[in-house]
Scaffold this motif. Structure first.
Motif, PDB file in Angstrom:
ATOM      1  N   SER A  28       0.845  -1.186   0.000  1.00 46.20           N
ATOM      2  CA  SER A  28       0.000   0.000   0.000  1.00 46.20           C
ATOM      3  C   SER A  28       0.889   1.247   0.000  1.00 46.20           C
ATOM      4  CB  SER A  28      -0.890  -0.043   1.247  1.00 46.20           C
ATOM      5  OG  SER A  28      -1.681   1.089   1.347  1.00 46.20           O
ATOM      6  N   GLU A  29       0.288   2.390  -0.109  1.00 46.13           N
ATOM      7  CA  GLU A  29       1.015   3.657  -0.120  1.00 46.13           C
ATOM      8  C   GLU A  29       1.665   3.891   1.248  1.00 46.13           C
ATOM      9  OE1 GLU A  29       2.457   6.952  -1.960  1.00 46.13           O
ATOM     10  OE2 GLU A  29       1.010   5.637  -2.916  1.00 46.13           O
ATOM     11  N   GLY A  30       2.974   3.808   1.319  1.00 48.61           N
ATOM     12  CA  GLY A  30       3.708   4.098   2.553  1.00 48.61           C
ATOM     13  C   GLY A  30       3.777   2.976   3.567  1.00 48.61           C
ATOM     14  N   GLU A  31       3.088   1.874   3.318  1.00 50.57           N
ATOM     15  CA  GLU A  31       3.069   0.777   4.296  1.00 50.57           C
ATOM     16  C   GLU A  31       2.685  -0.539   3.637  1.00 50.57           C
ATOM     17  OE1 GLU A  31       0.232   2.436   6.946  1.00 50.57           O
ATOM     18  OE2 GLU A  31      -1.460   1.835   5.729  1.00 50.57           O
ATOM     19  N   TYR A  32       2.923  -1.605   4.359  1.00 49.54           N
ATOM     20  CA  TYR A  32       2.460  -2.935   3.945  1.00 49.54           C
ATOM     21  C   TYR A  32       1.344  -3.328   4.900  1.00 49.54           C
ATOM     22  CZ  TYR A  32       6.568  -3.220   1.015  1.00 49.54           C
ATOM     23  OH  TYR A  32       7.513  -2.979   0.052  1.00 49.54           O
ATOM     24  N   VAL A  33       0.215  -3.728   4.337  1.00 45.20           N
ATOM     25  CA  VAL A  33      -0.945  -4.126   5.139  1.00 45.20           C
ATOM     26  C   VAL A  33      -0.936  -5.647   5.249  1.00 45.20           C
ATOM     27  CG1 VAL A  33      -3.464  -4.078   5.308  1.00 45.20           C
ATOM     28  CG2 VAL A  33      -2.242  -2.123   4.336  1.00 45.20           C
ATOM     29  N   ILE A  34      -1.096  -6.133   6.468  1.00 43.69           N
ATOM     30  CA  ILE A  34      -1.090  -7.576   6.734  1.00 43.69           C
ATOM     31  C   ILE A  34      -2.456  -7.971   7.262  1.00 43.69           C
ATOM     32  CG2 ILE A  34      -0.060  -9.388   8.146  1.00 43.69           C
ATOM     33  CD1 ILE A  34       2.287  -6.962   8.068  1.00 43.69           C
ATOM     34  N   ILE A  35      -3.074  -8.947   6.596  1.00 36.85           N
ATOM     35  CA  ILE A  35      -4.391  -9.451   6.986  1.00 36.85           C
ATOM     36  C   ILE A  35      -4.306 -10.972   6.960  1.00 36.85           C
ATOM     37  CG2 ILE A  35      -6.849  -9.528   6.419  1.00 36.85           C
ATOM     38  CD1 ILE A  35      -6.341  -6.938   4.766  1.00 36.85           C
ATOM     39  N   GLY A  36      -4.875 -11.618   7.959  1.00 39.07           N
ATOM     40  CA  GLY A  36      -4.826 -13.077   7.930  1.00 39.07           C
ATOM     41  C   GLY A  36      -5.491 -13.730   9.116  1.00 39.07           C
ATOM     42  N   THR A  37      -5.279 -15.030   9.209  1.00 37.46           N
ATOM     43  CA  THR A  37      -5.874 -15.839  10.263  1.00 37.46           C
ATOM     44  C   THR A  37      -4.787 -16.675  10.922  1.00 37.46           C
ATOM     45  OG1 THR A  37      -7.871 -15.996   8.926  1.00 37.46           O
ATOM     46  CG2 THR A  37      -7.688 -17.516  10.763  1.00 37.46           C
ATOM     47  N   VAL A  38      -4.858 -16.779  12.233  1.00 32.01           N
ATOM     48  CA  VAL A  38      -3.921 -17.595  13.004  1.00 32.01           C
ATOM     49  C   VAL A  38      -4.703 -18.727  13.650  1.00 32.01           C
ATOM     50  CG1 VAL A  38      -2.297 -17.611  14.940  1.00 32.01           C
ATOM     51  CG2 VAL A  38      -2.462 -15.601  13.481  1.00 32.01           C
ATOM     52  N   PHE A  39      -4.164 -19.931  13.532  1.00 34.13           N
ATOM     53  CA  PHE A  39      -4.735 -21.121  14.170  1.00 34.13           C
ATOM     54  C   PHE A  39      -3.701 -21.642  15.164  1.00 34.13           C
ATOM     55  CE2 PHE A  39      -6.224 -20.837   9.810  1.00 34.13           C
ATOM     56  CZ  PHE A  39      -7.599 -20.885   9.968  1.00 34.13           C
ATOM     57  N   LEU A  40      -4.021 -21.584  16.447  1.00 35.04           N
ATOM     58  CA  LEU A  40      -3.082 -22.024  17.472  1.00 35.04           C
ATOM     59  C   LEU A  40      -3.617 -23.244  18.215  1.00 35.04           C
ATOM     60  CD1 LEU A  40      -2.043 -18.679  19.199  1.00 35.04           C
ATOM     61  CD2 LEU A  40      -0.815 -19.925  17.443  1.00 35.04           C
ATOM     62  N   SER A  41      -2.736 -24.163  18.511  1.00 37.74           N
ATOM     63  CA  SER A  41      -3.030 -25.263  19.425  1.00 37.74           C
ATOM     64  C   SER A  41      -2.256 -24.950  20.696  1.00 37.74           C
ATOM     65  CB  SER A  41      -2.566 -26.592  18.839  1.00 37.74           C
ATOM     66  OG  SER A  41      -3.325 -26.908  17.712  1.00 37.74           O
ATOM     67  N   LEU A  42      -2.959 -24.893  21.800  1.00 37.14           N
ATOM     68  CA  LEU A  42      -2.353 -24.457  23.055  1.00 37.14           C
ATOM     69  C   LEU A  42      -2.442 -25.530  24.126  1.00 37.14           C
ATOM     70  CD1 LEU A  42      -3.971 -20.909  23.307  1.00 37.14           C
ATOM     71  CD2 LEU A  42      -1.749 -21.476  22.349  1.00 37.14           C
ATOM     72  N   GLN A  43      -1.440 -25.556  24.985  1.00 36.34           N
ATOM     73  CA  GLN A  43      -1.453 -26.360  26.208  1.00 36.34           C
ATOM     74  C   GLN A  43      -1.563 -25.339  27.328  1.00 36.34           C
ATOM     75  OE1 GLN A  43      -0.922 -29.842  26.234  1.00 36.34           O
ATOM     76  NE2 GLN A  43      -1.229 -29.959  28.420  1.00 36.34           N
ATOM     77  N   VAL A  44      -2.685 -25.368  28.065  1.00 34.75           N
ATOM     78  CA  VAL A  44      -2.929 -24.378  29.109  1.00 34.75           C
ATOM     79  C   VAL A  44      -3.358 -25.080  30.395  1.00 34.75           C
ATOM     80  CG1 VAL A  44      -3.546 -22.508  27.529  1.00 34.75           C
ATOM     81  CG2 VAL A  44      -5.302 -24.063  28.312  1.00 34.75           C
ATOM     82  N   VAL A  45      -3.483 -24.307  31.458  1.00 32.51           N
ATOM     83  CA  VAL A  45      -3.879 -24.828  32.762  1.00 32.51           C
ATOM     84  C   VAL A  45      -5.249 -24.267  33.115  1.00 32.51           C
ATOM     85  CG1 VAL A  45      -3.289 -24.880  35.223  1.00 32.51           C
ATOM     86  CG2 VAL A  45      -1.475 -24.999  33.512  1.00 32.51           C
ATOM     87  N   CYS A  46      -6.147 -25.142  33.545  1.00 31.00           N
ATOM     88  CA  CYS A  46      -7.493 -24.725  33.965  1.00 31.00           C
ATOM     89  C   CYS A  46      -7.368 -23.820  35.189  1.00 31.00           C
ATOM     90  CB  CYS A  46      -8.348 -25.950  34.288  1.00 31.00           C
ATOM     91  SG  CYS A  46      -9.991 -25.530  34.891  1.00 31.00           S
ATOM     92  N   SER A  47      -8.055 -22.699  35.174  1.00 31.56           N
ATOM     93  CA  SER A  47      -7.965 -21.753  36.293  1.00 31.56           C
ATOM     94  C   SER A  47      -8.779 -22.211  37.505  1.00 31.56           C
ATOM     95  CB  SER A  47      -8.421 -20.368  35.847  1.00 31.56           C
ATOM     96  OG  SER A  47      -9.759 -20.403  35.426  1.00 31.56           O
ATOM     97  N   ARG A  48      -9.610 -23.236  37.353  1.00 29.89           N
ATOM     98  CA  ARG A  48     -10.394 -23.742  38.478  1.00 29.89           C
ATOM     99  C   ARG A  48      -9.760 -24.953  39.152  1.00 29.89           C
ATOM    100  NH1 ARG A  48     -16.418 -23.638  35.812  1.00 29.89           N
ATOM    101  NH2 ARG A  48     -16.495 -21.404  35.394  1.00 29.89           N
ATOM    102  N   CYS A  49      -9.362 -25.957  38.342  1.00 31.81           N
ATOM    103  CA  CYS A  49      -8.863 -27.212  38.933  1.00 31.81           C
ATOM    104  C   CYS A  49      -7.363 -27.424  38.717  1.00 31.81           C
ATOM    105  CB  CYS A  49      -9.641 -28.409  38.392  1.00 31.81           C
ATOM    106  SG  CYS A  49      -9.351 -28.753  36.646  1.00 31.81           S
ATOM    107  N   LEU A  50      -6.712 -26.548  38.002  1.00 29.75           N
ATOM    108  CA  LEU A  50      -5.272 -26.576  37.746  1.00 29.75           C
ATOM    109  C   LEU A  50      -4.817 -27.762  36.908  1.00 29.75           C
ATOM    110  CD1 LEU A  50      -3.968 -25.412  41.239  1.00 29.75           C
ATOM    111  CD2 LEU A  50      -4.564 -24.025  39.261  1.00 29.75           C
ATOM    112  N   LYS A  51      -5.745 -28.385  36.170  1.00 32.24           N
ATOM    113  CA  LYS A  51      -5.404 -29.496  35.288  1.00 32.24           C
ATOM    114  C   LYS A  51      -4.954 -28.932  33.940  1.00 32.24           C
ATOM    115  CE  LYS A  51      -8.273 -32.196  32.725  1.00 32.24           C
ATOM    116  NZ  LYS A  51      -9.537 -32.834  32.482  1.00 32.24           N
ATOM    117  N   GLU A  52      -3.885 -29.517  33.375  1.00 26.93           N
ATOM    118  CA  GLU A  52      -3.444 -29.091  32.045  1.00 26.93           C
ATOM    119  C   GLU A  52      -4.341 -29.721  30.992  1.00 26.93           C
ATOM    120  OE1 GLU A  52       0.622 -29.658  31.040  1.00 26.93           O
ATOM    121  OE2 GLU A  52       1.290 -28.073  32.373  1.00 26.93           O
ATOM    122  N   PHE A  53      -4.642 -28.963  29.948  1.00 24.10           N
ATOM    123  CA  PHE A  53      -5.448 -29.488  28.845  1.00 24.10           C
ATOM    124  C   PHE A  53      -5.086 -28.748  27.565  1.00 24.10           C
ATOM    125  CE2 PHE A  53      -7.825 -25.911  30.384  1.00 24.10           C
ATOM    126  CZ  PHE A  53      -8.500 -25.396  29.295  1.00 24.10           C
TER     127      PHE A  53
END
Length: 158
Positions: free
Chosen positions: A49-74
């Motif tokens: 574009s004029e003066g810049e590059y425009v970036i548009i897209g989609t990100v698909f992430l697979s995450l390993q997180v911890v439950c905030s209630r029972c502290l189990k990883e999932f």
């Protein structure tokens, strides 16, 4: 993370599509430890574009997180849109660095608290048992001693 823009650098209005696997290190966002696991990928469109590059897209992430209630990883998935701009003055060697844009969008997309299941009962505040796996005999209704006299105002349940 850098994107090679050689094919669109000299053509104003030119557009290119790119897709690649996202490799990112574990990070702490809003006090939560988040591990990005495979497969995680990124599909982007870069527009000259004029003066810049425009970036548009989609990100698909697979995450390993911890439950905030029972502290189990999932494992969970997260999908979100990315929109950003990189000034042409920031471009070096026909490459755009999108690390800042991605980090910003990941921070915005991650929920404040992850829960393994909407029905998660969490941990007992007294004994620490996981209430999803077993019940405990703790008395859950403890009255603050400063407010104990107010309990006398409530009718007796019989």
């Amino acid at each position: 993370m850098k994107i090679d823009i050689t094919e669109i650098k000299d053509n104003l209005g030119a557009m290119m599509n790119t897709a690649f696997a996202l490799e990112a290190e574990d990070r702490t966002i809003q006090g939560q430890k988040i591990s990005i696991i495979e497969p995680s990928n990124l599909e982007l469109k870069v527009i000259n574009s004029e003066g810049e590059y425009v970036i548009i897209g989609t990100v698909f992430l697979s995450l390993q997180v911890v439950c905030s209630r029972c502290l189990k990883e999932f494992k969970t998935t997260l999908e979100f849109e990315v929109k950003g701009e990189v000034s042409k003055t920031e471009v070096e060697d026909a490459e755009i660095d999108i690390s800042t844009i991605l980090t910003e969008h990941i921070r915005l997309a991650v929920p404040m608290k992850y829960v393994c299941d909407e029905e998660c009962k969490g941990l007992c505040p007294n004994c620490g048992r996981n209430l999803n796996q077993e019940d405990c005999d703790c008395i859950m209704h403890k009255v603050d001693p400063r407010l104990a006299k107010l309990e006398k105002l409530l009718p007796d349940e019989e």
